[in-house]
Scaffold this motif. Sequence first.
Motif, mmCIF file in Angstrom:
data_model
loop_
_atom_site.group_PDB
_atom_site.id
_atom_site.type_symbol
_atom_site.label_atom_id
_atom_site.label_comp_id
_atom_site.label_asym_id
_atom_site.label_seq_id
_atom_site.Cartn_x
_atom_site.Cartn_y
_atom_site.Cartn_z
ATOM 1 N N TRP A 12 0.838 -1.206 0.000
ATOM 2 C CA TRP A 12 0.000 0.000 0.000
ATOM 3 C C TRP A 12 0.870 1.251 0.000
ATOM 4 C CZ3 TRP A 12 0.292 3.692 3.839
ATOM 5 C CH2 TRP A 12 -0.556 4.787 3.674
ATOM 6 N N ALA A 13 1.891 1.252 0.838
ATOM 7 C CA ALA A 13 2.758 2.425 0.960
ATOM 8 C C ALA A 13 3.514 2.689 -0.339
ATOM 9 C CB ALA A 13 3.729 2.241 2.122
ATOM 10 N N LYS A 18 3.778 6.906 -4.910
ATOM 11 C CA LYS A 18 4.008 7.144 -6.333
ATOM 12 C C LYS A 18 3.473 8.492 -6.792
ATOM 13 C CE LYS A 18 4.177 2.339 -7.950
ATOM 14 N NZ LYS A 18 3.491 1.293 -8.762
ATOM 15 N N GLN A 19 2.487 9.025 -6.082
ATOM 16 C CA GLN A 19 1.880 10.288 -6.500
ATOM 17 C C GLN A 19 2.713 11.505 -6.059
ATOM 18 O OE1 GLN A 19 -1.871 11.056 -4.185
ATOM 19 N NE2 GLN A 19 -1.276 9.172 -3.132
ATOM 20 N N PHE A 20 3.824 11.256 -5.356
ATOM 21 C CA PHE A 20 4.657 12.332 -4.840
ATOM 22 C C PHE A 20 6.061 12.237 -5.439
ATOM 23 C CE2 PHE A 20 1.465 11.331 -1.683
ATOM 24 C CZ PHE A 20 0.934 12.575 -1.367
ATOM 25 N N ASP A 21 6.660 13.390 -5.683
ATOM 26 C CA ASP A 21 8.015 13.422 -6.244
ATOM 27 C C ASP A 21 9.053 13.111 -5.165
ATOM 28 O OD1 ASP A 21 7.052 14.136 -8.743
ATOM 29 O OD2 ASP A 21 7.175 16.290 -8.307
ATOM 30 N N ASN A 22 10.134 12.475 -5.575
ATOM 31 C CA ASN A 22 11.305 12.256 -4.713
ATOM 32 C C ASN A 22 10.991 11.470 -3.446
ATOM 33 O OD1 ASN A 22 12.959 13.803 -6.491
ATOM 34 N ND2 ASN A 22 12.111 15.671 -5.569
ATOM 35 N N LYS A 23 10.057 10.540 -3.550
ATOM 36 C CA LYS A 23 9.776 9.652 -2.427
ATOM 37 C C LYS A 23 10.222 8.244 -2.801
ATOM 38 C CE LYS A 23 8.207 13.139 -0.354
ATOM 39 N NZ LYS A 23 9.155 13.829 0.541
ATOM 40 N N HIS A 24 10.817 7.541 -1.844
ATOM 41 C CA HIS A 24 11.537 6.320 -2.177
ATOM 42 C C HIS A 24 11.039 5.119 -1.378
ATOM 43 C CE1 HIS A 24 14.288 8.984 -4.275
ATOM 44 N NE2 HIS A 24 14.425 9.682 -3.161
ATOM 45 N N GLN A 25 11.014 3.976 -2.050
ATOM 46 C CA GLN A 25 10.601 2.741 -1.391
ATOM 47 C C GLN A 25 11.515 2.384 -0.227
ATOM 48 O OE1 GLN A 25 10.160 -0.380 -4.301
ATOM 49 N NE2 GLN A 25 8.370 0.567 -5.257
ATOM 50 N N GLU A 64 2.054 9.068 5.392
ATOM 51 C CA GLU A 64 1.405 10.303 4.951
ATOM 52 C C GLU A 64 2.264 11.521 5.311
ATOM 53 O OE1 GLU A 64 -2.331 9.868 6.884
ATOM 54 O OE2 GLU A 64 -3.107 8.436 5.385
ATOM 55 N N LYS A 65 2.841 11.526 6.500
ATOM 56 C CA LYS A 65 3.709 12.642 6.906
ATOM 57 C C LYS A 65 5.000 12.652 6.087
ATOM 58 C CE LYS A 65 3.789 13.943 11.293
ATOM 59 N NZ LYS A 65 3.920 13.932 12.768
ATOM 60 N N TYR A 66 5.519 11.468 5.788
ATOM 61 C CA TYR A 66 6.703 11.376 4.928
ATOM 62 C C TYR A 66 6.425 12.022 3.579
ATOM 63 C CZ TYR A 66 9.985 9.130 1.673
ATOM 64 O OH TYR A 66 10.905 8.891 0.682
ATOM 65 N N CYS A 67 5.233 11.849 3.067
ATOM 66 C CA CYS A 67 4.861 12.440 1.781
ATOM 67 C C CYS A 67 4.578 13.939 1.894
ATOM 68 C CB CYS A 67 3.656 11.710 1.189
ATOM 69 S SG CYS A 67 4.053 10.027 0.646
ATOM 70 N N GLN A 68 4.536 14.436 3.125
ATOM 71 C CA GLN A 68 4.466 15.879 3.374
ATOM 72 C C GLN A 68 5.866 16.432 3.663
ATOM 73 O OE1 GLN A 68 1.667 16.224 6.614
ATOM 74 N NE2 GLN A 68 0.072 15.158 5.460
ATOM 75 N N ASP A 69 6.864 15.645 3.336
ATOM 76 C CA ASP A 69 8.285 16.008 3.418
ATOM 77 C C ASP A 69 8.899 15.873 4.800
ATOM 78 O OD1 ASP A 69 8.511 16.612 0.659
ATOM 79 O OD2 ASP A 69 7.611 18.571 1.008
#
Length: 281
Positions: A12-13, A18-25, A64-69
């Motif tokens: 899920w994560a 994928k919808q956010f830039d510069n986020k990594h598995q 979710e917070k990680y995707c908020q940088d």
Amino acid sequence: MANITFFEAQKWAFSFIKQFDNKHQADVMLLLQGQMNWTKVQLLTNYQTQMTVKDWEHFKRNVEKYCQDWPVQYLLGYADFFGLRLKVTQATLIPRPETQDLVEWILETEEAKPQKVLDLGTGSGAIGLALKTQRPQWQITLSDLMPEALTIAKENALTFGLTCQYVVSDVLDAFDNQAKYDILISNPPYIADDEVKYMDASVLKYEPHSALFAKNQGLAIYQKIAKQAPMHLTKHGRIYLEIGFKQARAVSDIFTRLYPKAKIEVKQDLSGHDRMVKVSF
């Protein structure tokens, strides 16, 4: 989603970021491992284990917070540095891997005999505590402008059973003239205000700006150290500084102009960038 397994949570994560830039598995896996206090192997062996509702909700919030940088280290509450798992909060800069090169240089260069060492702008205590674990006979003083940061450094020292001294100070302003050290170390703020455009959003949003930015094109703290440090050094004292990768000439010049007889050495990090300066008196 009920009865979700760790594998399904990770899947899920991976999809969510994928919808956010510069986020990594890899960061997602660190979040999940860190939350559970697991190694990568332990996570793999627990892929088909069902998560508790509490763990699942916690993981979702962190992703979710990680995707908020938000930096992963702040979400987990720790950063690994030189074999130490250090507590970090928004009061402290997150220790960088390249700073380990500075610790290595000091350990390779300095004798193991008892010495008095001052870590200026210690933040989480990373440099000073790493040295103390390797050189327990050294007397380490940790200093920071921010009392909140020094509180975290104290907690980290207690966690590892390390004894240090602590001083709240803007560079050396609060130090008595009788305070003398063999070695002074600092990874000070050195980013110029006009370099903001090159920085990651996570750093700008969440890390303490007072630990990042300095006036005079990022050189202000080096200038202050150069003026104050010699009166707090023993006869043949040394200063070790981390610098920005374009600052070697400017930082060297600051000390050369004030102390033309001092020996200035510049050392590169593992990436081949000028990253450290040593001043020997």
